[in-house]
Design a protein around this motif. Structure first.
Motif, PDB file in Angstrom:
ATOM      1  N   SER A  87       0.828  -1.206   0.000  1.00 27.54           N
ATOM      2  CA  SER A  87       0.000   0.000   0.000  1.00 27.54           C
ATOM      3  C   SER A  87       0.865   1.260   0.000  1.00 27.54           C
ATOM      4  O   SER A  87       0.343   2.365   0.133  1.00 27.54           O
ATOM      5  N   ILE A 104      -6.099  -2.834  -5.590  1.00 29.21           N
ATOM      6  CA  ILE A 104      -6.606  -3.361  -4.326  1.00 29.21           C
ATOM      7  C   ILE A 104      -5.532  -4.230  -3.686  1.00 29.21           C
ATOM      8  O   ILE A 104      -4.611  -4.705  -4.355  1.00 29.21           O
ATOM      9  N   SER A 108      -7.545  -7.918   0.859  1.00 30.50           N
ATOM     10  CA  SER A 108      -8.943  -7.509   0.718  1.00 30.50           C
ATOM     11  C   SER A 108      -9.868  -8.718   0.668  1.00 30.50           C
ATOM     12  O   SER A 108      -9.485  -9.806   0.226  1.00 30.50           O
ATOM     13  N   GLU A 112     -14.591  -7.275  -2.183  1.00 30.13           N
ATOM     14  CA  GLU A 112     -13.931  -6.082  -2.707  1.00 30.13           C
ATOM     15  C   GLU A 112     -13.339  -6.354  -4.087  1.00 30.13           C
ATOM     16  O   GLU A 112     -13.383  -5.495  -4.969  1.00 30.13           O
ATOM     17  N   ALA A 116     -14.392  -4.381  -7.391  1.00 24.76           N
ATOM     18  CA  ALA A 116     -13.377  -3.702  -8.203  1.00 24.76           C
ATOM     19  C   ALA A 116     -13.481  -4.102  -9.670  1.00 24.76           C
ATOM     20  O   ALA A 116     -13.455  -3.246 -10.563  1.00 24.76           O
ATOM     21  N   SER A 128      -8.811   0.367  -3.252  1.00 20.95           N
ATOM     22  CA  SER A 128      -9.098  -0.003  -1.869  1.00 20.95           C
ATOM     23  C   SER A 128      -9.053   1.243  -0.996  1.00 20.95           C
ATOM     24  O   SER A 128      -8.242   2.146  -1.250  1.00 20.95           O
TER      25      SER A 128
END
Length: 216
Positions: A87, A104, A108, A112, A116, A128
């Motif tokens: 991230s 993402i 996750s 999700e 996406a 995300s």
């Protein structure tokens, strides 16, 4: 929603199998191809033109970011979703610059991932929550620093490919075979990329590539 054709690119076969099961449990969704490295993912995207390509960043031979760049150049209709464990701002920013429409995290939930892919197939973007703020912060910073360039952006596509392969520890002969060019051409490109990036040897190339998330 009708059929969505998906390409899965990740060097872990078990993860691909798990993702495939999740997606094909969705009505009318179909995984049209799987790839264990970036070059295969790029080739499958060119050939099959899926609606969405889900790519890991840390793939061998060609990382997910460079694969995304090439897909965007040759098959811009393919929407790329980056699936990563990272991230950090560097990864997210580079993914967006490469042309990815979504990002993402591997941690996750399945819901999700489905959300996406649905968003990208509908022509939208999806990030995300953990990385959405990173995208906004980087955009804001770039507005205030407009005009500042990144030396990496000056590299040609071939130089970026060779940068990764050198950082992976491959010899000029190996690189020549992978790219179907001569070892002399590899050396020429290598010299150019070192000059552009202000690097002097392979050790510095490896460190640079690691900092940028090109290799792990």
């Amino acid at each position: 929603m009708g059929e969505i054709r998906v390409l899965l690119g990740d060097d872990h076969a078990m993860l691909r199998q798990g993702l495939k099961k999740i997606l094909e449990d969705c009505h009318d969704w179909r995984v049209v191809a799987e790839a264990g490295n970036g070059r295969d993912a790029d080739r499958e995207a060119m050939t099959l033109r899926p609606d969405v390509a889900v790519l890991d960043i840390g793939m061998p031979l060609l990382n997910g970011l460079e694969a995304t760049r090439q897909i965007m150049r040759q098959a811009p209709s393919v929407r790329v979703l980056i699936l990563s464990m990272h991230s950090d701002q560097a990864y997210v920013t580079q993914a967006v610059q490469a042309g990815a429409k979504g990002y993402i995290l591997k941690e996750s939930a399945a819901a999700e991932l489905i959300e996406a892919i649905s968003a990208l197939a509908a022509g939208k973007s999806f990030f995300s929550p953990a990385v959405a703020q990173v995208v906004f912060d980087d955009y804001t910073r770039r507005l205030t620093e407009k005009g500042i360039t990144d030396p990496y952006e000056s590299l040609s596509e071939r130089e970026r490919e060779i940068l990764q392969l050198v950082a992976e520890g491959r010899s000029s002969k190996d690189i020549a075979e992978v790219l179907s060019i001569s070892p002399a051409t590899v050396e020429t490109h290598r010299a150019h990329l070192l000059q552009k990036l202000g690097l002097h040897n392979t050790v510095e190339v490896v460190r640079y590539a690691a900092r940028r998330g090109i290799v792990q």
